[in-house]
Design an enzyme around this catalytic site. Structure first.
Site, mmCIF file in Angstrom:
data_model
loop_
_atom_site.group_PDB
_atom_site.id
_atom_site.type_symbol
_atom_site.label_atom_id
_atom_site.label_comp_id
_atom_site.label_asym_id
_atom_site.label_seq_id
_atom_site.Cartn_x
_atom_site.Cartn_y
_atom_site.Cartn_z
ATOM 1 N N THR A 120 0.852 -1.187 0.000
ATOM 2 C CA THR A 120 0.000 0.000 0.000
ATOM 3 C C THR A 120 0.891 1.242 0.000
ATOM 4 O OG1 THR A 120 -1.644 -1.272 1.199
ATOM 5 C CG2 THR A 120 -1.912 1.120 1.219
ATOM 6 N N CYS A 254 -3.422 -2.543 8.719
ATOM 7 C CA CYS A 254 -3.747 -1.650 7.599
ATOM 8 C C CYS A 254 -4.651 -0.456 7.925
ATOM 9 C CB CYS A 254 -4.351 -2.457 6.468
ATOM 10 S SG CYS A 254 -3.145 -3.594 5.755
HETATM 11 N N1 LIG Z 1 -1.591 -7.535 5.877
HETATM 12 C C1 LIG Z 1 -2.638 -7.155 5.179
HETATM 13 O O1 LIG Z 1 -3.782 -7.477 5.512
HETATM 14 C C2 LIG Z 1 -2.457 -6.315 3.935
HETATM 15 C C3 LIG Z 1 -3.554 -6.176 3.061
HETATM 16 C C4 LIG Z 1 -3.406 -5.391 1.930
HETATM 17 C C5 LIG Z 1 -2.218 -4.709 1.704
HETATM 18 N N2 LIG Z 1 -1.194 -4.837 2.580
HETATM 19 C C6 LIG Z 1 0.032 -4.097 2.292
HETATM 20 O O2 LIG Z 1 0.985 -4.990 1.733
HETATM 21 C C7 LIG Z 1 2.311 -4.694 2.220
HETATM 22 C C8 LIG Z 1 2.883 -5.911 2.914
HETATM 23 O O3 LIG Z 1 2.018 -6.258 3.966
HETATM 24 P P1 LIG Z 1 2.183 -7.629 4.776
HETATM 25 O O4 LIG Z 1 1.109 -7.649 5.792
HETATM 26 O O5 LIG Z 1 2.337 -8.758 3.838
HETATM 27 O O6 LIG Z 1 3.563 -7.329 5.496
HETATM 28 P P2 LIG Z 1 4.357 -8.200 6.569
HETATM 29 O O7 LIG Z 1 4.924 -7.235 7.511
HETATM 30 O O8 LIG Z 1 3.475 -9.302 7.066
HETATM 31 O O9 LIG Z 1 5.505 -8.868 5.697
HETATM 32 C C9 LIG Z 1 6.495 -8.164 5.062
HETATM 33 C C10 LIG Z 1 7.661 -9.113 4.833
HETATM 34 O O10 LIG Z 1 8.690 -8.394 4.141
HETATM 35 C C11 LIG Z 1 9.923 -8.854 4.634
HETATM 36 N N3 LIG Z 1 10.955 -7.869 4.310
HETATM 37 C C12 LIG Z 1 11.228 -6.686 4.905
HETATM 38 N N4 LIG Z 1 12.230 -6.069 4.287
HETATM 39 C C13 LIG Z 1 12.614 -6.862 3.265
HETATM 40 C C14 LIG Z 1 13.609 -6.768 2.252
HETATM 41 N N5 LIG Z 1 14.406 -5.709 2.162
HETATM 42 N N6 LIG Z 1 13.725 -7.787 1.368
HETATM 43 C C15 LIG Z 1 12.924 -8.878 1.449
HETATM 44 N N7 LIG Z 1 11.975 -9.014 2.390
HETATM 45 C C16 LIG Z 1 11.810 -8.022 3.277
HETATM 46 C C17 LIG Z 1 9.696 -9.047 6.120
HETATM 47 O O11 LIG Z 1 10.650 -9.927 6.678
HETATM 48 C C18 LIG Z 1 8.283 -9.628 6.116
HETATM 49 O O12 LIG Z 1 8.292 -11.048 6.089
HETATM 50 C C19 LIG Z 1 2.159 -3.472 3.107
HETATM 51 O O13 LIG Z 1 2.363 -2.326 2.332
HETATM 52 C C20 LIG Z 1 0.690 -3.528 3.532
HETATM 53 O O14 LIG Z 1 0.181 -2.260 3.834
HETATM 54 C C21 LIG Z 1 -1.279 -5.648 3.685
#
Ligand SMILES: NC(=O)c1ccc[n+]([C@@H]2O[C@H](COP(=O)([O-])OP(=O)(O)OC[C@H]3O[C@@H](n4cnc5c(N)ncnc54)[C@H](O)[C@@H]3O)[C@@H](O)[C@H]2O)c1
Length: 388
Positions: A120, A254
């Site tokens: 996002t 979120c």
């Molecule tokens: N969780 C939700 O319900 C949801 C829904 C829609 C959108 N989003 C958006 O999607 C994005 C990700 O959300 P999420 O919940 O999957 O995040 P999360 O925090 O669960 O996972 C992110 C992952 O990225 C990894 N990471 C961090 N830095 C990194 C790097 N440099 N290289 C490789 N991996 C790396 C972390 O170790 C982690 O496993 C965010 O922008 C969030 O706002 C999340």
């Protein structure tokens, strides 16, 4: 043609997309967290999403996880970025530095693969990064999954919003449709409009939760029956029945951060709703804490730190702020949280439910559970429907 997909970030978004896409494509998932990488490679879910575990165990998947992209970058056709964009309280905006650094590395490797951003974003981010890296092909496609049903939501998406044109994105749309079962409508628009869709959708949900929470605060104070009012209000089909269960406040990864980022995007544009949505959530938490402080309970029990019933993470759980207020007021607190069994900082945490129930004079539960059936006289909750 798309054969190989590189996905960065094995959280809720990246893990669910990886497992689904690996049924049809060669998928390499990159996560800097070694533990997550090991779990995926031994076919165990890195996050608490039951269906991901089942897919990893029982489906034939072409999936490899790694902590670095190595030479996979040269052979990939598509890159998906599902990296964190946490809200930075100091700058009052999303911290997009992780995304920026990965895009810069992709640029250093002169990748010709199309890059989809699923994280996002602040409105305008995709255009900004595209102008920094004109040789990269970057497309923003918002993700609408909910934690707890990440796989189901990707199989049955409410819609697919593409921040790009039909002509430029047909291969990508084909990939996304391959994992969906419900022929969702596909909406094409500019990247900034697509970024706005994501932030406005979550802010709308936050506003809806806030309205029902304030309805409940009103009913509580005036000694009215909240459930009767909600039933009467939501019977209007224009309002609808979902998402109306009162809580201690909206939370999770979120809703809080997306509402704040949208507010930040307004800058000098007049608005009243957005600051109200952010403020309302704080007021609700203060209201709940105040009601607890008015009772003369000695030991306050907190039943679970998780935001949702079946969730395993505490990101932005409303109860955390309430604990903070109660602590500042000098209250003694005990927390039952089986996912954490050691005391943290100044908090007393137990995974012994029997001990927790006996030790607590009052038990705050954002969501009611069977666990509490024998101590209902101690429970303080605003959960009326037993759902999230
Ligand atoms: N969780 C939700 O319900 C949801 C829904 C829609 C959108 N989003 C958006 O999607 C994005 C990700 O959300 P999420 O919940 O999957 O995040 P999360 O925090 O669960 O996972 C992110 C992952 O990225 C990894 N990471 C961090 N830095 C990194 C790097 N440099 N290289 C490789 N991996 C790396 C972390 O170790 C982690 O496993 C965010 O922008 C969030 O706002 C999340």
């Amino acid at each position: 043609m798309v054969n190989k997909i590189l996905i960065f970030g094995g959280g809720y978004v990246g893990s669910s997309l990886s497992t689904l896409l690996a049924q049809f494509y060669e998928v390499v998932l990159i996560d800097k967290d070694e533990k997550k990488v090991k779990l995926i490679n031994s076919r165990e879910s890195p996050i608490d999403e039951p269906l991901i575990g089942q897919y990893l165990k029982h489906k034939k998947l072409n999936l490899l996880a790694s902590t670095s992209f190595g030479d996979h970058i040269e052979s990939t056709d598509l890159v998906i970025l599902a990296l964190p964009t946490n809200y930075d309280e100091d700058t009052n905006r999303f911290d997009t530095s992780i995304l920026e650094s990965v895009v810069s590395q992709l640029n250093d490797h002169n990748t010709k693969a199309k890059i989809i951003i699923k994280s996002t974003l602040p409105i305008g981010f995709t255009n900004k990064i595209k102008s920094l890296y004109p040789n990269l092909s970057i497309i923003f496609i918002p993700e609408f999954l909910r934690e707890g049903s990440a796989v189901e939501d990707n199989i049955n998406p409410s819609r697919i919003v593409i921040g790009g044109t039909k002509e430029n994105t047909h291969e990508i749309v084909e990939v996304l449709l391959k994992i969906s079962n419900n022929s969702p409508q596909v909406l094409y628009m500019g990247s900034s409009e697509a970024e706005a869709v994501k932030l406005f959708s979550n802010t709308f949900l936050a506003a809806r939760v806030s309205l029902f929470n304030e309805l409940d605060s009103f009913a509580f104070e005036k000694k009215l029956i909240t459930k009767d009012i909600i039933r009467g209000v939501t019977s209007d089909p224009r309002i609808g029945e979902g998402y109306c269960n009162p809580s201690f406040g909206y939370g999770g990864y979120c809703l809080p951060k997306d509402a704040k980022q949208l507010l930040a995007n307004y800058e000098d544009i007049p608005q009243g709703m957005l600051s109200a949505v952010v403020n309302s959530n704080n007021l609700r938490k203060e209201f709940i804490a105040e009601k607890i402080l008015q009772k003369s309970s000695k030991m306050i029990g907190i039943y679970r730190l998780v935001m949702k019933k079946s969730s395993a993470n505490f990101r932005e759980s409303a109860i955390l702020d309430i604990i903070n207020i109660l602590q500042k007021a000098g209250k003694e607190i005990i927390i039952y949280e089986p996912l954490l069994n050691t005391d943290q900082d100044m908090l007393k945490i137990t995974d012994d439910l029997k001990y927790f129930k006996a030790a607590s004079d009052i038990i705050l539960a954002n969501r009611i559970d069977e666990d509490l059936a024998d101590v209902t006289d101690k429970v303080f909750s605003r959960d009326l429907y037993g759902e999230n």
